[in-house]
Write an enzyme that holds these catalytic residues in place. Structure first.
Site, PDB file in Angstrom:
ATOM      1  N   CYS A 102      73.392  22.360  -6.209  1.00  0.00           N
ATOM      2  CA  CYS A 102      73.443  23.740  -4.692  1.00  0.00           C
ATOM      3  C   CYS A 102      75.211  24.070  -4.461  1.00  0.00           C
ATOM      4  CB  CYS A 102      73.010  24.013  -3.791  1.00  0.00           C
ATOM      5  SG  CYS A 102      72.733  25.501  -2.808  1.00  0.00           S
ATOM      6  N   HIS A 103      75.561  24.167  -3.426  1.00  0.00           N
ATOM      7  CA  HIS A 103      77.070  23.712  -2.883  1.00  0.00           C
ATOM      8  C   HIS A 103      78.097  22.597  -2.741  1.00  0.00           C
ATOM      9  CE1 HIS A 103      75.503  27.826  -1.566  1.00  0.00           C
ATOM     10  NE2 HIS A 103      76.961  28.150  -1.341  1.00  0.00           N
TER      11      HIS A 103
END
Length: 170
Positions: A102-103
């Site tokens: 994701c991040h």
């Protein structure tokens, strides 16, 4: 079995830590959490809590075999602190397994460790990844150079865990 460091702080995406950690532990690996201070309790975006195993000043990358970088807001908060960026960079430089979802890739971007790599990530960081020199692939999981495993969202968790575990077996 591997000792896996996890760089994590408040507002992490709960499942992006809990699900890989469970998969790694079920396979016999050890998962440790690292934040600014040992013993603090942090809270995920969905309200889950966990107690930190180690403060960043109490460990070195040499203490661990692999690195997990869960997403949420945690990576963005941590990359403002050079100690976490340097810790991340050491794993990439030493060619140790790194798992980012994701991040989580934001720590790798700040470590300037992605140029020439193939990777994926959450939609809002695609431009950041490309500006960091990544050949972006919009796929559930990307394994690059038998070292880096990246995924986009919690929806990709099964593939992320599968490929991460395969890399740990090598």
């Amino acid at each position: 079995m591997a000792k896996i460091a996890t760089l994590i702080t408040n507002l992490f995406e709960d499942s992006e830590f809990t699900e890989p950690a469970k998969a790694f532990e079920d396979a016999g690996h050890e998962v440790y959490t690292i934040e600014k201070e040992e013993g603090v309790e942090i809270t995920g975006k969905k309200g889950g809590t966990l107690t930190i195993n180690f403060g960043i000043d109490d460990v070195t990358p040499e203490d661990f075999d692999a690195l997990l970088l869960p997403g949420g807001f945690s990576p963005d908060l941590l990359r403002a602190d050079d100690r976490f960026v340097e810790f991340t960079k050491a794993f990439m430089n030493d060619k140790k397994p790194v798992f980012a979802i994701c991040h989580g890739q934001q720590l790798l971007i700040s470590a300037r460790s992605l140029a020439g790599r193939e990777a994926t990530g959450y939609k809002s960081i695609i431009v950041d990844l490309e500006n960091a020199g990544v050949k972006f692939r919009d796929e559930e999981v990307v394994v690059c150079q038998n070292q880096l495993v990246t995924s986009r969202t919690p929806d990709d968790m099964i593939a992320f865990n599968r490929e991460s575990l395969k890399l740990l077996e090598k």
